[in-house]
Design a protein around this motif. Structure first.
Motif, PDB file in Angstrom:
ATOM      1  N   ILE A  87       0.867  -1.174   0.000  1.00  0.00           N
ATOM      2  CA  ILE A  87       0.000   0.000   0.000  1.00  0.00           C
ATOM      3  C   ILE A  87       0.907   1.227   0.000  1.00  0.00           C
ATOM      4  O   ILE A  87       1.963   1.233   0.645  1.00  0.00           O
ATOM      5  N   GLN A 246      -5.482  -5.262   2.534  1.00  0.00           N
ATOM      6  CA  GLN A 246      -6.888  -5.175   2.116  1.00  0.00           C
ATOM      7  C   GLN A 246      -7.689  -4.298   3.072  1.00  0.00           C
ATOM      8  O   GLN A 246      -8.515  -3.479   2.642  1.00  0.00           O
ATOM      9  N   TYR A 249      -6.763  -0.579   2.633  1.00  0.00           N
ATOM     10  CA  TYR A 249      -7.309   0.030   1.419  1.00  0.00           C
ATOM     11  C   TYR A 249      -8.726   0.560   1.631  1.00  0.00           C
ATOM     12  O   TYR A 249      -9.174   1.443   0.902  1.00  0.00           O
ATOM     13  N   ARG A 252      -8.026   4.141   2.528  1.00  0.00           N
ATOM     14  CA  ARG A 252      -7.233   4.978   1.618  1.00  0.00           C
ATOM     15  C   ARG A 252      -8.135   5.814   0.718  1.00  0.00           C
ATOM     16  O   ARG A 252      -8.992   5.275   0.014  1.00  0.00           O
TER      17      ARG A 252
END
Length: 364
Positions: A87, A246, A249, A252
């Motif tokens: 990430i 995961q 995210y 984000r």
């Protein structure tokens, strides 16, 4: 107007004073100011990066590639990890923020070193979590483990090399420590200065691939702000197992990295020669700081970074010294806010360091 009560006990993070502010406050010409407060690469960034960014300036009107494919390609190859293990954040600070919101809440405890990066505590307070600190100044993994058993923290932060002290944890000892931590406790290994530590001592080198393959509860953080000379572009990253990534995210925001920043980081990652040359120069110049400290009878913490921490006795006051230097155009970081009678100084160019020695000698 009422604000979130969690903000009441949060202090604003104080970044290194910018050159522009010193110009306004003290009337010093910009050319006469030396900034050694924020651990930036004093040699700037690679010429290849500058050329590459200039080639895509016309693309600023368009949103960036939110898949970040080019940079992920580079990170994947460099660290031998898959896309789903990566990430990218606006500085590694943003990844820390994601982690805190993903894992912690008002019932959580966060275990950190007594002296370490201030944003761990600030982000913890965002969610109302309790901070647990070690007593030792340098990372004592035995003490960390004891507090882990006593306090049952949700997150443990290990900053290696540590900011603002510069010490680093032996990688073998860290792996042994991690083996004793349960899988529901998130461990954050912050390697913002790892390029320097790995260059100086192979025993301090932490390999993200080893962490990901062996531990499902560990995330490694890196940044382009230090060795790569891209502090102004704000690009950091986290490397962990796919499940952690995961979850992050989900927090984000879209397009969190600019087009120019993505291009700069991608090219910087490829220019290993520039990075290694800068690191070598930093450690060569660091010898001058070690010699100066010995001559002046100042304690210096052995550093695995691009900065040194000078610790003063009771006859010398870090706040007075830092303020006096500032008024002469020399910006360093006073560590009194960390409970230390010390200053942190970025190891600059030969000329910058000579100027520092000249000015601080007048204050000792």
């Amino acid at each position: 107007m009422k604000f979130n009560k969690k903000l009441e006990n949060i202090s604003t993070y104080e970044a290194g004073k910018p050159i522009e502010l010193v110009v306004r406050e003290f009337g010093i010409e910009p050319k006469d100011i030396v900034k050694l407060a924020s651990n930036e690469n004093p040699y700037g960034c690679s010429e290849k990066v500058q050329h590459g960014v200039s080639e895509i300036v016309s693309q600023m009107a368009m949103y960036p590639d939110d898949s970040m494919t080019k940079l992920k390609d580079g990170l994947s190859q460099r660290f031998e990890v898959a896309y789903e293990n990566i990430i990218i954040g606006s500085g590694s600070d943003q990844v820390i923020e994601f982690l805190m919101h993903a894992k912690a809440d008002e019932s959580s405890k966060i275990l950190i070193n007594s002296v370490t990066f201030a944003m761990y505590e600030i982000y913890a307070k965002h969610v109302g979590a309790e901070i647990i600190r070690t007593k030792s100044q340098e990372h004592d993994l035995d003490e960390f483990y004891r507090l882990y058993k006593e306090e049952n923290p949700d997150i443990i932060f290990l900053c290696t090399p540590n900011n603002p002290t510069g010490d680093a944890i032996d990688a073998k000892l860290m792996m042994e420590f991690l083996e004793k931590i349960d899988n529901d406790t998130l461990v954050v290994v912050d390697g913002a200065y790892m390029e320097y530590a790995a260059y100086k001592d192979e025993a301090k080198k932490v390999r993200p691939k080893d962490l990901i393959e062996k531990f499902e509860n560990v995330i490694y953080l890196g940044t382009f702000s230090k060795a790569y000379g891209l502090g102004g572009m704000r690009v950091g990253y986290g490397l962990a197992n796919a499940k952690i990534i995961q979850e992050l995210y989900k927090l984000r925001p879209p397009f969190n990295i600019t087009t120019l920043s993505l291009e700069a980081a991608s090219i910087a990652l490829e220019d290993k020669q520039f990075v290694n040359e800068c690191i070598a120069l930093s450690f060569d110049e660091m010898k001058r700081y070690e010699e100066f400290a010995k001559e002046q009878k100042i304690d210096i913490i052995e550093s695995y970074t691009n900065f040194v921490t000078l610790c003063f006795d009771n006859n010398r006051n870090s706040t007075k010294i830092a303020d006096a230097l500032l008024r002469q155009g020399m910006i360093v970081r006073n560590l009194s806010g960390y409970g230390m009678n010390a200053i942190r100084v970025t190891v600059g160019t030969k000329e910058q360091n000579s100027r520092f020695f000249e000015l601080i000698s007048e204050q000792l």
